[in-house]
Design a protein around this motif. Structure first.
Motif, PDB file in Angstrom:
ATOM      1  N   GLU A  29       0.835  -1.205   0.000  1.00  0.00           N
ATOM      2  CA  GLU A  29       0.000   0.000   0.000  1.00  0.00           C
ATOM      3  C   GLU A  29       0.872   1.257   0.000  1.00  0.00           C
ATOM      4  O   GLU A  29       0.593   2.221  -0.729  1.00  0.00           O
ATOM      5  N   GLU A  30       1.934   1.234   0.803  1.00  0.00           N
ATOM      6  CA  GLU A  30       2.834   2.387   0.850  1.00  0.00           C
ATOM      7  C   GLU A  30       3.551   2.575  -0.487  1.00  0.00           C
ATOM      8  O   GLU A  30       3.657   3.693  -0.996  1.00  0.00           O
ATOM      9  N   ARG A  37       2.193   9.120  -6.483  1.00  0.00           N
ATOM     10  CA  ARG A  37       2.727  10.490  -6.430  1.00  0.00           C
ATOM     11  C   ARG A  37       3.764  10.723  -7.527  1.00  0.00           C
ATOM     12  O   ARG A  37       3.761  11.762  -8.187  1.00  0.00           O
ATOM     13  N   LEU A  38       4.655   9.749  -7.704  1.00  0.00           N
ATOM     14  CA  LEU A  38       5.675   9.889  -8.743  1.00  0.00           C
ATOM     15  C   LEU A  38       5.044   9.939 -10.132  1.00  0.00           C
ATOM     16  O   LEU A  38       5.428  10.757 -10.970  1.00  0.00           O
ATOM     17  N   TYR A  46       6.949   7.056 -14.789  1.00  0.00           N
ATOM     18  CA  TYR A  46       6.522   6.212 -13.670  1.00  0.00           C
ATOM     19  C   TYR A  46       5.207   5.460 -13.834  1.00  0.00           C
ATOM     20  O   TYR A  46       4.865   4.642 -12.985  1.00  0.00           O
ATOM     21  N   ASP A  47       4.461   5.685 -14.909  1.00  0.00           N
ATOM     22  CA  ASP A  47       3.179   4.985 -15.050  1.00  0.00           C
ATOM     23  C   ASP A  47       3.329   3.467 -15.073  1.00  0.00           C
ATOM     24  O   ASP A  47       2.508   2.743 -14.517  1.00  0.00           O
ATOM     25  N   GLY A  48       4.374   2.975 -15.704  1.00  0.00           N
ATOM     26  CA  GLY A  48       4.601   1.521 -15.735  1.00  0.00           C
ATOM     27  C   GLY A  48       4.854   0.948 -14.350  1.00  0.00           C
ATOM     28  O   GLY A  48       4.343  -0.116 -13.996  1.00  0.00           O
ATOM     29  N   TYR A  49       5.626   1.679 -13.563  1.00  0.00           N
ATOM     30  CA  TYR A  49       5.886   1.233 -12.193  1.00  0.00           C
ATOM     31  C   TYR A  49       4.608   1.255 -11.358  1.00  0.00           C
ATOM     32  O   TYR A  49       4.372   0.370 -10.534  1.00  0.00           O
ATOM     33  N   LEU A  50       3.797   2.275 -11.583  1.00  0.00           N
ATOM     34  CA  LEU A  50       2.522   2.346 -10.872  1.00  0.00           C
ATOM     35  C   LEU A  50       1.636   1.171 -11.249  1.00  0.00           C
ATOM     36  O   LEU A  50       1.020   0.555 -10.381  1.00  0.00           O
TER      37      LEU A  50
END
Length: 103
Positions: A29-30, A37-38, A46-50
Motif C-alpha cells: 500500500e505504501e 505520487r511519482l 513512472y506509469d509503468g511502475y505504478l
C-alpha cells in the motif's frame, strides 16, 4: 528502477513469502501510494511502475478476501498497461501480466 524503488517494489512480496502478510500488504500500500505520487508528477517515467504496484497490491488484497478493493486496482493496472502498450510496442508482455493478475 529508480533509486531505492526496487527495494520498495520487491519487499512486500518477500514478506509474504516468509509468512508476514499483514506487513506485506502495508508495504505494498505504501509503495503504491509512492508510485502514484511519482506518476502524477512524471507519468511517462513512472506509469509503468505504478501499474506494477497496482497489480501487486491487487494480488495481495485478494488473499485476505478484500476483492472489492482489489478489483478496481487490477482494472486500473490493466487500463494503464493497455495505454502503455498502445504507446510503446515493447509493453505487451506487461499487459499480459496485468491481464493474468486481473483474471
Amino acid at each position: 528502477m529508480p533509486g531505492g524503488a526496487l527495494t520498495t517494489h520487491a519487499c512486500p512480496l518477500g514478506k509474504l513469502g516468509i509468512g508476514r502478510p499483514e506487513e506485506a500488504l502495508a508495504d505494498a500500500e505504501e509503495a503504491t501510494a509512492l508510485w502514484q505520487r511519482l506518476a502524477a508528477a512524471a507519468p511517462v517515467a513512472y506509469d509503468g511502475y505504478l501499474a506494477n504496484a497496482l497489480t501487486n497490491l491487487a494480488a495481495l488484497l485478494i488473499d485476505p478476501g478484500r476483492c472489492e478493493e482489489a478489483c478496481p486496482m487490477a482494472e486500473k493496472a490493466v487500463t494503464e498497461r493497455r495505454r502503455l502498450a498502445r504507446d510503446d510496442p515493447s509493453q505487451p508482455a506487461d499487459l499480459a501480466t496485468a491481464l493474468s493478475a486481473h483474471g
